[in-house]
Design an enzyme around this catalytic site. Sequence first.
Site, PDB file in Angstrom:
ATOM      1  N   GLU A 194      -7.835  -0.651 -11.740  1.00 14.32           N
ATOM      2  CA  GLU A 194      -7.909  -2.125 -11.707  1.00 14.32           C
ATOM      3  C   GLU A 194      -9.209  -2.597 -11.055  1.00 14.32           C
ATOM      4  O   GLU A 194      -9.205  -3.424 -10.157  1.00 14.32           O
ATOM      5  CB  GLU A 194      -6.698  -2.677 -10.961  1.00 14.32           C
ATOM      6  CG  GLU A 194      -5.395  -2.197 -11.567  1.00 14.32           C
ATOM      7  CD  GLU A 194      -4.181  -2.993 -11.111  1.00 14.32           C
ATOM      8  OE1 GLU A 194      -4.277  -3.689 -10.100  1.00 14.32           O
ATOM      9  OE2 GLU A 194      -3.149  -2.908 -11.793  1.00 14.32           O
TER      10      GLU A 194
HETATM   11  C1  GCB Z   1      -1.055  -2.552  -9.251  1.00 22.77           C
HETATM   12  C2  GCB Z   1      -1.828  -1.609  -8.429  1.00 22.77           C
HETATM   13  C3  GCB Z   1      -0.974  -0.942  -7.373  1.00 22.77           C
HETATM   14  C4  GCB Z   1      -0.064  -1.968  -6.738  1.00 22.77           C
HETATM   15  C5  GCB Z   1       0.833  -2.562  -7.792  1.00 22.77           C
HETATM   16  C6  GCB Z   1       1.744  -3.643  -7.236  1.00 22.77           C
HETATM   17  O1  GCB Z   1      -1.400  -2.893 -10.338  1.00 22.77           O
HETATM   18  O2  GCB Z   1      -2.508  -0.648  -9.172  1.00 22.77           O
HETATM   19  O3  GCB Z   1      -1.803  -0.329  -6.438  1.00 22.77           O
HETATM   20  O4  GCB Z   1       0.685  -1.419  -5.706  1.00 22.77           O
HETATM   21  O5  GCB Z   1       0.066  -3.140  -8.786  1.00 22.77           O
HETATM   22  O6  GCB Z   1       2.841  -3.346  -6.794  1.00 22.77           O
HETATM   23  O7  GCB Z   1       1.335  -4.798  -7.224  1.00 22.77           O
END
Ligand code: GCB
Length: 784
Positions: free
Chosen positions: A436
């Site tokens: 991301e």
């Molecule tokens: C995502 C991230 C991750 C987060 C997750 C969330 O897209 O890659 O690191 O923990 O979402 O729970 O928001």
Amino acid sequence: KPAFPTCECNKMLLMKNNLRKPRTRRLLFGVTLLLIFTAIVPARTKTSLNDGWKFLRADSPNAGEIVFDDAAWKAINLPHTWNVEDPWDDGPGYYRGAGWYRRELPPLASLSTKRFFLFFEGANQVAEVYVNGHKAGSHTGGYSAFAFDITNLLKPGRNVIAVRVDNSFNEDIPPLTGDFNFYGGIYRDVWLIAAEDLHFTVTDHASAGVRITTPDIARGIGTVAVDGTVVNSGKSVRTFEVVSTVTDDRKRKVAEKISRLTLEPGRETKFSHSGNVKTPRLWSPDSPYLYTIRNTIRENGRTLDEVAQPVGFRWYAFDGEKGFSINGKPEKLRGTNRHQDHAGLGNALPDRVHVRDMELIKDAGFNFVRLAHYPQDPAILDACDRLGLLVWEETPIVNYITNSAAFAENSKNMVREMVRQHRNHPSVILWGYMNEIFLRVPKGQDDLYPATVELARHLNTIAKEEDPTRPTTIAFHGNDVYNKTGLGDIPDVIGWNLYQGWYSATVADFGKFLDDQHGRFPKRPLIVSEYGANADQRLHSIEPRRFDSTIEYQRFFHESYWAQIRSRAYLSGSAIWSEFDFGSEFRGETIPHLNQKGMFTSRRVPKDIHYFYKSQLRKTPVVHIAVRDSPKIVSAGQNEQAISVYSNLPEVELFLGGRSLGKKSFDDARKGTWMVGLKPGINKLTARGEKGRMLTVDSASVTFEARSITSAEIAVNVGSNASFMDKDGRVWLADQPYSAGSWGYVGEKAKRIFSRPPDPNVLGTDSDPLFQTMVEGLSSYKLD
Ligand code: GCB
Ligand code: CA
């Protein structure tokens, strides 16, 4: 630790001999010594340095010196982090700064002939290592191993090691930010390696010293190729053999290659071997068959060094239309994500906890794990080889980058270290290098978009140079910016982290998003690399909704996503976010500082959703009454409750007490729901399913309490659609509009208000959900 023979073997030999009769003892002792001398003692030894450290959570100017008073420091053992407690308190942030560790080495024999190395499996995030007051080396990056040759710094007698570790924010070191805690410390195992002066390299990015591939598996023959580096740190020219031997799981030799080499002092040389194994047994998730390759340095019949590595014969492919296949057979990647994080331990997990996590993942029926968001412990990779879990591993380049040469250098080095350290594991199928990366690009820094694309090109190239056999990947968040910038054209496989129905409106948008991507880029292999929703076992609702953190919403979310994933044949696979709840200090939500999207709590208690996946994936019978998250149901009058069973059997019968509530046929949804009239007090439920002559039974109890206006106590979770059980076991009911003879809020404009993540961390309480909802616009609150 199959990689090296350790001192333990010697001890075992001697102990066994001590059991013999005294008369034969001497002779045997002599023979043993000879054996040890020729076969075991001279080879590499690996001794744990986990015990007996002194620790200070502060910087200290002279702590690297040989003479230093650390008597007042805390006594600790590794693995260790100094952030076990502070991410969980009510104050913002957690300690990010320097810490010091000191200890002595065990007494060293053969100081004049051996080479000694300190091997750190990982320390977060910058480590400086001192031996007897001299700097042995430093390492940047919190998630890979590093090794230093300390031979020249050692002396007879006492040898002092001191390590300064720093987990401060550093704009040149990934990760800059992330939804996980950057716990500081020496949080993985540390080893002292003693090798002969002629040995396989230890200090090449802390790699295994040899590289193994299986380049060709066809028509009943499997080729194993191995290459590596031999170092002569002695003072004379050496002539020796490198022997590569492949054995099967019963230790039978199936292939062997020998090279004779000569090496000048102070130089290193490469060797490479390639050999064939006839009719090799293949490695796959269902049948993770492992061979072992031992590479040995032999001089005049003496073994000087040996490293053993697993070999798994498998091949695989990703296809934009057909998805993933292994050994020529289509097989979807069915998996989950895993952080190195556990309640009470932070990131300092001993190997047995790492291994148990992988066993839990395998036991759920998964064949795939994404090691998010960084390279993980060697014990994890070993476990995945053995259990048959396919691995996506990645570097911790998360959210955004710094546009600096130093950041790029550190990132490149992280890719190199990850690949060199873990490429011999047959379980690894994908190298990822960003997550991301456009999620948190700071406003006004548009230069980061092209800079990120350029960095990705470099990292992709390095991954390919280091390992031409494996495809690369990046995980994107659900935004078209990745296509527009061209980042989507770089890796071989695209991962999408998707949260429609959680961070955005509805679950149905998930499939639409995927179809749109696939329609526009049909050649790109796609993996849903993340999807998930919160669940707090204390919160329940019969009208679950987004952000409420109820178990019921998590179940609804996953059941919907799973159906959408399964109906899209073009997908290569999917991975849940996340297998285990994990620490994330900045988060508020119903349990502050925790990412609650796990299938298990951070103590590894399964949530009911875990059994949904188990019933979907396991081939052996699964029957599970999904009431474990709600063992106490309190209702405002309604004693008919919907109770669901997850099962992979064709038919299940549910019983209340001894009474049948009827059978239900189970289809692909693998779920059946009964309306059950519960009685006040304990209700015993039993579910039975048969397949062939095998009966599978699950039993669970639910305590039921009906609350009405005449109850002694009414507790309301004001403004919430969810009931909440506090730590004393009191259930606060979901709120409701007032009706005659009952209670609730009054007024035409009254509405329930939910905060949305990240909620404020409500200070001084564990009952955050009680304070995170409210009613607005009411004229009164009435209880008759
Ligand atoms: C995502 C991230 C991750 C987060 C997750 C969330 O897209 O890659 O690191 O923990 O979402 O729970 O928001
Ligand atoms: Ca370890």
